[in-house]
Design a protein around this motif. Structure first.
Motif, PDB file in Angstrom:
ATOM      1  N   PHE A   1      79.739  38.832  19.939  1.00 10.66           N
ATOM      2  CA  PHE A   1      78.756  39.816  20.407  1.00 10.66           C
ATOM      3  C   PHE A   1      78.530  39.602  21.898  1.00 10.66           C
ATOM      4  CE2 PHE A   1      74.263  40.757  21.435  1.00 10.66           C
ATOM      5  CZ  PHE A   1      74.261  42.128  21.162  1.00 10.66           C
ATOM      6  N   ASN A   2      78.389  40.705  22.611  1.00  9.94           N
ATOM      7  CA  ASN A   2      78.254  40.613  24.067  1.00  9.94           C
ATOM      8  C   ASN A   2      77.180  41.560  24.589  1.00  9.94           C
ATOM      9  OD1 ASN A   2      79.825  42.226  26.705  1.00  9.94           O
ATOM     10  ND2 ASN A   2      79.152  40.129  26.931  1.00  9.94           N
ATOM     11  N   MET A   3      76.363  41.059  25.505  1.00  3.63           N
ATOM     12  CA  MET A   3      75.498  41.959  26.287  1.00  3.63           C
ATOM     13  C   MET A   3      75.452  41.488  27.733  1.00  3.63           C
ATOM     14  SD  MET A   3      71.439  41.288  25.855  1.00  3.63           S
ATOM     15  CE  MET A   3      70.835  41.206  27.545  1.00  3.63           C
ATOM     16  N   ASN A   4      75.284  42.445  28.642  1.00  4.01           N
ATOM     17  CA  ASN A   4      75.283  42.126  30.068  1.00  4.01           C
ATOM     18  C   ASN A   4      73.861  41.969  30.590  1.00  4.01           C
ATOM     19  OD1 ASN A   4      78.027  42.142  30.289  1.00  4.01           O
ATOM     20  ND2 ASN A   4      78.171  44.192  31.164  1.00  4.01           N
ATOM     21  N   CYS A   5      73.476  40.736  30.865  1.00  2.00           N
ATOM     22  CA  CYS A   5      72.145  40.521  31.447  1.00  2.00           C
ATOM     23  C   CYS A   5      72.067  41.114  32.851  1.00  2.00           C
ATOM     24  CB  CYS A   5      71.828  39.031  31.495  1.00  2.00           C
ATOM     25  SG  CYS A   5      71.949  38.269  29.882  1.00  2.00           S
ATOM     26  N   HIS A   6      73.232  41.361  33.456  1.00  2.31           N
ATOM     27  CA  HIS A   6      73.219  41.925  34.809  1.00  2.31           C
ATOM     28  C   HIS A   6      73.103  43.449  34.803  1.00  2.31           C
ATOM     29  CE1 HIS A   6      77.761  41.535  34.114  1.00  2.31           C
ATOM     30  NE2 HIS A   6      77.567  42.825  34.185  1.00  2.31           N
ATOM     31  N   LYS A   7      73.077  44.055  33.640  1.00  5.80           N
ATOM     32  CA  LYS A   7      72.908  45.500  33.657  1.00  5.80           C
ATOM     33  C   LYS A   7      71.420  45.858  33.673  1.00  5.80           C
ATOM     34  CE  LYS A   7      77.008  47.917  32.127  1.00  5.80           C
ATOM     35  NZ  LYS A   7      78.067  46.909  32.179  1.00  5.80           N
ATOM     36  N   TRP A   8      70.744  45.584  32.557  1.00  3.89           N
ATOM     37  CA  TRP A   8      69.401  46.145  32.363  1.00  3.89           C
ATOM     38  C   TRP A   8      68.432  45.028  32.002  1.00  3.89           C
ATOM     39  CZ3 TRP A   8      68.316  50.091  27.819  1.00  3.89           C
ATOM     40  CH2 TRP A   8      67.185  50.828  28.109  1.00  3.89           C
ATOM     41  N   PHE A   9      68.710  43.831  32.535  1.00  3.26           N
ATOM     42  CA  PHE A   9      67.914  42.669  32.133  1.00  3.26           C
ATOM     43  C   PHE A   9      67.534  41.830  33.351  1.00  3.26           C
ATOM     44  CE2 PHE A   9      66.996  38.896  29.403  1.00  3.26           C
ATOM     45  CZ  PHE A   9      66.221  39.529  28.450  1.00  3.26           C
ATOM     46  N   LEU A  10      67.535  42.471  34.507  1.00  2.37           N
ATOM     47  CA  LEU A  10      66.949  41.913  35.725  1.00  2.37           C
ATOM     48  C   LEU A  10      67.646  40.662  36.267  1.00  2.37           C
ATOM     49  CD1 LEU A  10      63.276  42.608  34.664  1.00  2.37           C
ATOM     50  CD2 LEU A  10      64.361  43.552  36.701  1.00  2.37           C
ATOM     51  N   THR A  11      68.816  40.348  35.725  1.00  6.68           N
ATOM     52  CA  THR A  11      69.549  39.166  36.167  1.00  6.68           C
ATOM     53  C   THR A  11      70.693  39.615  37.075  1.00  6.68           C
ATOM     54  OG1 THR A  11      69.086  38.314  33.962  1.00  6.68           O
ATOM     55  CG2 THR A  11      70.617  37.046  35.331  1.00  6.68           C
ATOM     56  N   ASN A  12      70.614  39.225  38.325  1.00  7.34           N
ATOM     57  CA  ASN A  12      71.621  39.698  39.296  1.00  7.34           C
ATOM     58  C   ASN A  12      73.051  39.496  38.810  1.00  7.34           C
ATOM     59  OD1 ASN A  12      69.138  39.495  40.762  1.00  7.34           O
ATOM     60  ND2 ASN A  12      70.333  39.582  42.659  1.00  7.34           N
ATOM     61  N   PHE A  13      73.871  40.511  39.065  1.00  8.22           N
ATOM     62  CA  PHE A  13      75.286  40.445  38.742  1.00  8.22           C
ATOM     63  C   PHE A  13      75.896  39.198  39.390  1.00  8.22           C
ATOM     64  CE2 PHE A  13      79.757  41.381  39.326  1.00  8.22           C
ATOM     65  CZ  PHE A  13      80.096  42.003  38.145  1.00  8.22           C
ATOM     66  N   ASP A  14      76.745  38.334  38.674  1.00 10.13           N
ATOM     67  CA  ASP A  14      77.239  38.611  37.371  1.00 10.13           C
ATOM     68  C   ASP A  14      76.663  37.656  36.326  1.00 10.13           C
ATOM     69  OD1 ASP A  14      78.429  36.451  38.569  1.00 10.13           O
ATOM     70  OD2 ASP A  14      80.388  36.768  37.702  1.00 10.13           O
ATOM     71  N   CYS A  15      76.369  38.203  35.150  1.00 12.08           N
ATOM     72  CA  CYS A  15      75.845  37.387  34.058  1.00 12.08           C
ATOM     73  C   CYS A  15      76.013  38.144  32.749  1.00 12.08           C
ATOM     74  CB  CYS A  15      74.377  37.029  34.309  1.00 12.08           C
ATOM     75  SG  CYS A  15      73.712  35.897  33.068  1.00 12.08           S
ATOM     76  N   SER A  16      77.142  37.942  32.117  1.00 16.56           N
ATOM     77  CA  SER A  16      77.457  38.631  30.869  1.00 16.56           C
ATOM     78  C   SER A  16      77.423  37.611  29.729  1.00 16.56           C
ATOM     79  CB  SER A  16      78.851  39.269  30.988  1.00 16.56           C
ATOM     80  OG  SER A  16      79.206  39.922  29.803  1.00 16.56           O
ATOM     81  N   ALA A  17      76.535  37.840  28.771  1.00 12.15           N
ATOM     82  CA  ALA A  17      76.330  36.844  27.713  1.00 12.15           C
ATOM     83  C   ALA A  17      77.231  37.143  26.520  1.00 12.15           C
ATOM     84  CB  ALA A  17      74.868  36.851  27.274  1.00 12.15           C
ATOM     85  N   GLY A  54      81.740  36.418  33.361  1.00  9.04           N
ATOM     86  CA  GLY A  54      81.451  37.247  34.526  1.00  9.04           C
ATOM     87  C   GLY A  54      81.071  38.669  34.135  1.00  9.04           C
ATOM     88  N   THR A  55      81.837  39.252  33.244  1.00 12.62           N
ATOM     89  CA  THR A  55      81.657  40.658  32.898  1.00 12.62           C
ATOM     90  C   THR A  55      81.962  40.869  31.425  1.00 12.62           C
ATOM     91  OG1 THR A  55      83.974  41.116  33.371  1.00 12.62           O
ATOM     92  CG2 THR A  55      82.438  41.408  35.193  1.00 12.62           C
ATOM     93  N   ALA A  56      81.573  42.041  30.927  1.00 19.39           N
ATOM     94  CA  ALA A  56      81.887  42.400  29.538  1.00 19.39           C
ATOM     95  C   ALA A  56      83.399  42.494  29.344  1.00 19.39           C
ATOM     96  CB  ALA A  56      81.221  43.722  29.182  1.00 19.39           C
TER      97      ALA A  56
END
Lengths: 459, 459
Positions: free
Chosen positions: B271-287, B123-125
């Motif tokens: 390693f983690n990045m949030n696609c929902h921050k600056w990657f145009l994928t609506n919250f929530d989507c934390s990879a 869900g989140t970082a």
């Protein structure tokens, strides 16, 4: 997109999709048409259709048009409501709709937001259970010192959901200090207050520290109801946090005739039900209420400079980030609000009653066929049953019912799941998908009968 | 619905919505029209518009049409993909798109799903960090015994996100064993390998057990980048779990010219990045990617009878329930898949570059006004600056900048947030909303200049 059978997915072999999709993301954009076509041809064949009228497995996970519209609004507005300031409407609507729902369930006033308690939407019942376990853990450790973690004892029954075990693992409660009291068929698999009391006394005598009980209204295997009032008196006497998990059956308690299952809830410190199970609110929407929100906040708050703001510093607002594991959170109250308003209370009650009536009809059908046995009393919309062969060898009976589950599921016509109670392998048939009607129940039963005849003939 | 200014919500007083809505859910259904009208008149006025082009606070939380369509599909299909069997397509698409994204980021092969590692959407970082902290905690405690919990030490910097503190609270790591190394302005607020090495040696000498480091690529306050390669060598030498949090800046690393910020990632365990921050994928989507998925599974798995099935028992499939805190999970890979396919890699790279260019333009504007100071080097799309009065009293400067933040935010025209670095109160201006264009940046800067002139005149 039509929802057809429940379990096309069973024809998918592990790794099926890897073979159908390219190895890397496209460099240039593709058309929406191309993507939607692949959804239809490659994704949907691997979907287990939880919304199918023929889905009877686990517990339901209701979607509805109202819930869908709420999700659309939430995805369209697309805010992140971790603090009040980051979208006042998101925090406030959540407080309001959880008060509405608390009133529908006739929860004690202590759970309402106007006092020291209140409600919050969690993602799942697992998270709801984890956050209250953490609040309880830290409350007791503040008193007795953090080095006493190894002495803390948690109670539940052997029917309590596995999320209790998981929460204990996460919170660092020692696995040998998780007491899952044995339940009995003669007691309808409910947690016995006597057995709980004995366990607590024994643990105290051994120098351990009882601190948390999770009781269940509607257990996963058989929808057993633990006796809240009697259990609550024991927890109060022993200053143990009392959590009530009504993830599935909580929804039924909006009907006056089922509300008695919550008798004793006034003794609880926290209460949870999943609106995404049987309350038409698309996953995820798990409602948690707590009597003393400060215990949660003390466990879960952080206060970094970059999130400080006047409203929070002035302590005039709720910042839900301190009620949950994640920081970020979606505007999930919108969908619950839309469900409550677009259905109205009476329709929601009829919705529940209809599923229970259908489950009753299914139960009657099973009872009329002497080859079958109803294994646990049906309380809500779950029927637990099994094929009971003339040859009463339990091992054989278990194998037969495993084969029966495989047979009906691999037909692709329905999807069910199983459990084991008192060593017996049992089929679970839960009515709860929004589209299920009497004709689906009748057809499902016919499928069971035919598959059973065929299995018995070949055995 | 139009997205207009960023912060209508600032005109909402705590409790505003309670006054506008009834005390209880309606008994009879209401019309969709009535509900939507209330969304417009009662909810939207209390929304902080994260999608507004004039939103520059915290970090962005991108919504997009592609992400929205993915959410719609997910809400429409409405499955719960906790085990492979509960929707094979959901598990498999998630594995595939996280492999795609790992390849875009040029992550080492160890993070791909074909080996012992793999990716999962959290869900989140905060949740990503928590689950790997738990995996690391349990890995070391299996070796040295669970009573050693009080000796475990976690490392980060004073710039590490507060979710590290929260994860430690949850996991039962003793608060005095969380070492947040002091960072310095002269070092661009990056974690110093020397200081980390010294702290570890000191802790070992004191009989404590170092076990976890969280490094950051793009810290919240100033987007500082910790030196992964040097840090990774230290963690390897000391058998410390090495987690890299690139929640915000990870997205930029799909561009070759920014990828060097991930140099050393081969040393990391997760390693983690949030696609929902600056990657145009609506919250929530934390990879989240991990090199050894078994460590996660050993910490987080439960195996109750009612969830057993042939695919899981045969160990042929991934059951994502054992990679995360909750049991249930949405079909979130759909939206990331749609973003990757409907944009394509080149457009996603241009998207990132455009925001960085706009931030650079804003930085140039600030630099040209001698009343202002740029406080930290801009690395991505965050500009940290402050009004620097002739009177260089720090206390006064801090108050002045607090007033400036209040002034621009209460205008309702833009929304920004702040931080404190080296005791200085600093304005954070992050470019990252999908609709932001040069004209918005220019207008925002004009607002800062006017508000500053007015503040300086009146002081």
């Amino acid at each position: 997109m039509h929802v057809r059978a429940a379990s096309y997915a069973l024809n998918s072999l592990p790794g099926y999709l890897q073979k159908l999709l390219p190895d890397s993301a496209p460099v240039q954009p593709e058309s929406l048409q191309a993507v939607l076509q692949e959804v239809e041809t490659k994704i949907l064949p691997g979907v287990t259709h939880w919304q199918s009228p023929n889905y009877y497995a686990y517990f339901p996970s209701n979607g509805s048009i109202a819930g869908f519209l709420g999700e659309m609004l939430s995805a369209g507005i697309s805010i992140v409501g971790f603090s009040w300031i980051t979208s006042p409407a998101a925090t406030e609507l959540e407080m309001i709709v959880l008060d509405w729902l608390a009133n529908l369930l006739k929860l004690p006033n202590d759970f309402l937001s106007k006092g020291p308690g209140g409600g919050a939407i969690q993602g799942t019942a697992s998270e709801a259970l984890l956050v209250v376990l953490l609040a309880a853990r830290d409350r007791i450790l503040r008193e007795i010192g953090k080095d006493a973690l190894g002495k803390l004892v948690v109670y539940g029954s052997d029917q309590t959901h596995s999320s209790l075990q998981k929460a204990c693992q996460i919170a660092g409660v020692h696995p040998e200090n998780l007491r899952l009291q044995r339940t009995e068929s003669c007691n309808e698999y409910a947690l016995s207050p006597e057995s709980l009391g004995d366990a607590i006394s024994h643990d105290i005598a051994s120098g351990l520290i009882p601190f948390f009980l999770c009781a269940t209204v509607g257990t996963t295997s058989s929808t057993a109801v633990d006796p809240l009032l009697a259990l609550g008196k024991i927890t109060k006497r022993n200053q143990i946090w009392f959590h009530v998990d009504a993830a599935y059956a909580g929804s039924a308690c909006i009907c006056p005739e089922y509300r008695h299952h919550l008798n004793g809830i006034e003794e609880a410190d926290s209460f949870n039900m999943n609106c995404h199970k049987w309350f038409l609110t698309n996953f995820d929407c798990s409602a948690l209420w707590i009597k003393d929100r400060n215990t949660l906040i003390q466990s879960l708050s952080t206060n970094p400079e970059y999130l400080k703001n006047k409203a929070s510093q002035g302590r005039k607002v709720i910042d839900y980030k301190d009620w949950q594991i994640p920081l970020g959170r979606r505007f999930r109250s919108l969908k619950l609000w839309m469900v409550l308003r677009l259905y109205g209370v009476e329709n929601l009650q009829s919705y529940i009653r209809n599923h229970i009536k259908l489950a009753q009809q299914f139960e009657d059908l099973v009872a009329q066929d002497i080859r079958f046995e109803i294994v646990a009393t049906r309380t809500f919309s779950l029927v637990c049953f099994r094929l009971l062969p003339a040859n009463k060898n339990e091992e054989y009976a278990n194998k037969l019912n495993r084969d029966l589950l495989d047979a009906v599921n691999s037909s692709g016509q329905i999807f069910i799941s199983h459990t084991v109670l008192s060593g017996k392998y049992i089929l679970r048939f839960v009515v709860g998908a929004p589209l299920t009607e009497e004709r689906h129940i009748v057809a499902a039963w016919k499928l069971f009968q035919e598959a059973s005849s065929s299995l018995l003939e070949n055995s």
